[in-house]
Design a protein around this motif. Sequence first.
Motif, mmCIF file in Angstrom:
data_model
loop_
_atom_site.group_PDB
_atom_site.id
_atom_site.type_symbol
_atom_site.label_atom_id
_atom_site.label_comp_id
_atom_site.label_asym_id
_atom_site.label_seq_id
_atom_site.Cartn_x
_atom_site.Cartn_y
_atom_site.Cartn_z
ATOM 1 N N ALA A 25 0.832 -1.208 0.000
ATOM 2 C CA ALA A 25 0.000 0.000 0.000
ATOM 3 C C ALA A 25 0.862 1.251 0.000
ATOM 4 C CB ALA A 25 -0.912 0.000 1.222
ATOM 5 N N ASN A 26 0.339 2.320 -0.586
ATOM 6 C CA ASN A 26 1.052 3.601 -0.574
ATOM 7 C C ASN A 26 1.324 4.065 0.851
ATOM 8 O OD1 ASN A 26 1.472 4.347 -3.341
ATOM 9 N ND2 ASN A 26 -0.730 4.681 -3.533
ATOM 10 N N SER A 27 0.369 3.841 1.732
ATOM 11 C CA SER A 27 0.543 4.256 3.132
ATOM 12 C C SER A 27 1.723 3.535 3.783
ATOM 13 C CB SER A 27 -0.737 4.000 3.926
ATOM 14 O OG SER A 27 -1.098 2.627 3.855
ATOM 15 N N SER A 28 1.911 2.262 3.431
ATOM 16 C CA SER A 28 3.042 1.507 3.978
ATOM 17 C C SER A 28 4.355 2.056 3.459
ATOM 18 C CB SER A 28 2.924 0.026 3.604
ATOM 19 O OG SER A 28 1.784 -0.553 4.173
ATOM 20 N N MET A 29 4.402 2.384 2.161
ATOM 21 C CA MET A 29 5.631 2.946 1.598
ATOM 22 C C MET A 29 5.965 4.294 2.242
ATOM 23 S SD MET A 29 5.917 2.028 -2.423
ATOM 24 C CE MET A 29 4.657 3.177 -2.913
ATOM 25 N N GLN A 30 4.942 5.095 2.485
ATOM 26 C CA GLN A 30 5.175 6.390 3.119
ATOM 27 C C GLN A 30 5.704 6.228 4.547
ATOM 28 O OE1 GLN A 30 1.335 8.209 2.686
ATOM 29 N NE2 GLN A 30 1.555 8.500 0.472
ATOM 30 N N LYS A 31 5.203 5.209 5.242
ATOM 31 C CA LYS A 31 5.688 4.935 6.606
ATOM 32 C C LYS A 31 7.162 4.525 6.574
ATOM 33 C CE LYS A 31 4.839 2.151 10.745
ATOM 34 N NZ LYS A 31 6.264 1.801 10.889
ATOM 35 N N PHE A 32 7.515 3.627 5.632
ATOM 36 C CA PHE A 32 8.912 3.205 5.513
ATOM 37 C C PHE A 32 9.803 4.408 5.214
ATOM 38 C CE2 PHE A 32 7.188 -1.049 3.763
ATOM 39 C CZ PHE A 32 6.973 -1.511 5.058
ATOM 40 N N ALA A 33 9.336 5.271 4.328
ATOM 41 C CA ALA A 33 10.119 6.451 3.945
ATOM 42 C C ALA A 33 10.358 7.358 5.150
ATOM 43 C CB ALA A 33 9.403 7.209 2.832
ATOM 44 N N ARG A 34 9.317 7.540 5.986
ATOM 45 C CA ARG A 34 9.472 8.371 7.184
ATOM 46 C C ARG A 34 10.426 7.716 8.182
ATOM 47 N NH1 ARG A 34 3.823 8.844 6.611
ATOM 48 N NH2 ARG A 34 3.523 7.319 8.285
ATOM 49 N N ASP A 35 10.247 6.396 8.399
ATOM 50 C CA ASP A 35 11.085 5.679 9.370
ATOM 51 C C ASP A 35 12.557 5.716 8.971
ATOM 52 O OD1 ASP A 35 8.781 5.100 10.720
ATOM 53 O OD2 ASP A 35 8.652 3.010 10.047
ATOM 54 N N LEU A 36 12.820 5.667 7.652
ATOM 55 C CA LEU A 36 14.203 5.636 7.165
ATOM 56 C C LEU A 36 14.717 7.013 6.775
ATOM 57 C CD1 LEU A 36 13.803 2.429 4.972
ATOM 58 C CD2 LEU A 36 14.986 2.595 7.161
ATOM 59 N N ASP A 37 13.868 8.013 6.948
ATOM 60 C CA ASP A 37 14.247 9.398 6.643
ATOM 61 C C ASP A 37 14.758 9.532 5.210
ATOM 62 O OD1 ASP A 37 14.454 12.073 7.274
ATOM 63 O OD2 ASP A 37 16.536 11.898 7.977
ATOM 64 N N LEU A 38 14.019 8.968 4.272
ATOM 65 C CA LEU A 38 14.435 8.992 2.865
ATOM 66 C C LEU A 38 14.157 10.354 2.232
ATOM 67 C CD1 LEU A 38 13.189 5.542 1.486
ATOM 68 C CD2 LEU A 38 15.452 6.135 2.354
ATOM 69 N N ALA A 42 15.154 9.553 -3.215
ATOM 70 C CA ALA A 42 15.283 8.153 -2.788
ATOM 71 C C ALA A 42 13.919 7.471 -2.766
ATOM 72 C CB ALA A 42 15.937 8.083 -1.415
ATOM 73 N N GLN A 43 12.902 8.212 -2.341
ATOM 74 C CA GLN A 43 11.549 7.646 -2.337
ATOM 75 C C GLN A 43 11.102 7.310 -3.753
ATOM 76 O OE1 GLN A 43 8.501 9.601 0.121
ATOM 77 N NE2 GLN A 43 10.151 10.755 1.116
ATOM 78 N N GLU A 44 11.431 8.196 -4.694
ATOM 79 C CA GLU A 44 11.059 7.955 -6.090
ATOM 80 C C GLU A 44 11.789 6.740 -6.648
ATOM 81 O OE1 GLU A 44 11.228 10.314 -10.365
ATOM 82 O OE2 GLU A 44 11.248 11.464 -8.496
ATOM 83 N N LYS A 45 13.067 6.622 -6.312
ATOM 84 C CA LYS A 45 13.879 5.516 -6.821
ATOM 85 C C LYS A 45 13.409 4.177 -6.262
ATOM 86 C CE LYS A 45 18.658 3.859 -7.133
ATOM 87 N NZ LYS A 45 20.070 4.163 -6.813
ATOM 88 N N HIS A 46 12.982 4.175 -5.005
ATOM 89 C CA HIS A 46 12.600 2.914 -4.358
ATOM 90 C C HIS A 46 11.084 2.798 -4.184
ATOM 91 C CE1 HIS A 46 16.786 1.984 -3.685
ATOM 92 N NE2 HIS A 46 16.957 3.161 -3.128
ATOM 93 N N ASN A 47 10.346 3.362 -5.103
ATOM 94 C CA ASN A 47 8.887 3.248 -5.078
ATOM 95 C C ASN A 47 8.511 1.862 -5.589
ATOM 96 O OD1 ASN A 47 6.110 3.316 -5.918
ATOM 97 N ND2 ASN A 47 6.200 5.551 -5.804
ATOM 98 N N TYR A 48 8.194 0.952 -4.675
ATOM 99 C CA TYR A 48 7.967 -0.444 -5.039
ATOM 100 C C TYR A 48 6.791 -0.628 -5.987
ATOM 101 C CZ TYR A 48 10.947 -1.179 -0.936
ATOM 102 O OH TYR A 48 11.967 -1.143 -0.038
ATOM 103 N N ARG A 49 5.831 0.269 -5.906
ATOM 104 C CA ARG A 49 4.654 0.131 -6.766
ATOM 105 C C ARG A 49 4.970 0.495 -8.214
ATOM 106 N NH1 ARG A 49 -0.275 -0.468 -4.275
ATOM 107 N NH2 ARG A 49 -1.312 0.373 -6.110
ATOM 108 N N ASN A 50 5.862 1.468 -8.403
ATOM 109 C CA ASN A 50 6.117 1.990 -9.746
ATOM 110 C C ASN A 50 7.437 1.543 -10.356
ATOM 111 O OD1 ASN A 50 3.717 3.423 -9.441
ATOM 112 N ND2 ASN A 50 4.741 5.265 -8.719
ATOM 113 N N VAL A 51 8.377 1.134 -9.524
ATOM 114 C CA VAL A 51 9.715 0.801 -10.006
ATOM 115 C C VAL A 51 10.006 -0.670 -9.736
ATOM 116 C CG1 VAL A 51 12.176 1.352 -9.870
ATOM 117 C CG2 VAL A 51 10.473 3.157 -9.509
#
Length: 278
Positions: A25-38, A42-51
């Motif tokens: 889910a997008n919400s899960s990716m956003q949580k990971f990004a916040r937790d890892l301070d991306l 970096a968020q764009e590069k590691h967007n699991y849904r799109n990349v």
Amino acid sequence: PAIQRAKRVVIAGDAKQLRHVAFIANSSMQKFARDLDLTESAQEKHNYRNVSLMDLAIENTNDASQVALLNEHFRSVKPIIEFSNVEFYQDALRLMRDRPWEAVSVDSLVFRYCEDSGRGEDGVNDAEIQAVLADLATIIETNENSPEPIKSIGILSPFRAQVDALTKAVTEFAQETSYAYLLTRHQLKIGTAHSFQGEERDVMLISMALGKSDNAGSLRFVEQEDVFNVSITRAKHQQIIYHSVQPLDLPATSLLAHYIATSGKSTSSLEPDTGREE
């Protein structure tokens, strides 16, 4: 984790077929990004849904020596794969079944024109369904009464409503004819292109379903290159395309129009083709 432990990595894929399907889910990716301070990049590069991993591999390829084209195509006889070979692979595939002993006793690529039909308000093209059922019965009866091995059969349509209607019609057909056991023997599968990714059948029946009154959005959906390529390359020996539009009904740049016009002869759904290749 597997890649981190490797000295070298080989990534195999086909950019001309369906992309990966991500369930995160997008919400899960956003949580990971916040937790890892991306960062944003970096968020764009590691967007699991799109990349996908394939996307990352292509992005990090520095020269041609890092890329190898797996160009030997073993699945389909030449008439079935030829359009995709030219349209999507720049005629680079070596067709390993383009051999005299691979000749088949039926026309391997046939187009059935279902005249004056189209999708109703429910998104279903009834004329194409009836044409599919007629050919399905003929294929099963012919195969069951011949010494040839049992042929696996697939039925595909780009539209979910058409797939659901085909599934219902085939189920009723099996009950009325007591063919349920035979359909199992023929490994019958019905679905969209996504459900056939990585699959193959000896015979594929493809209901395009598109009608003359369909809007441009429906045509664009059918003609997504990755979806279209997967749809028309699942068959090994024979493929029948059911269409309710002719090339002149479509834009000059239409992929479907080009396919119908250049890839084989067309017959009316009311007059099934019984010709044999010489």
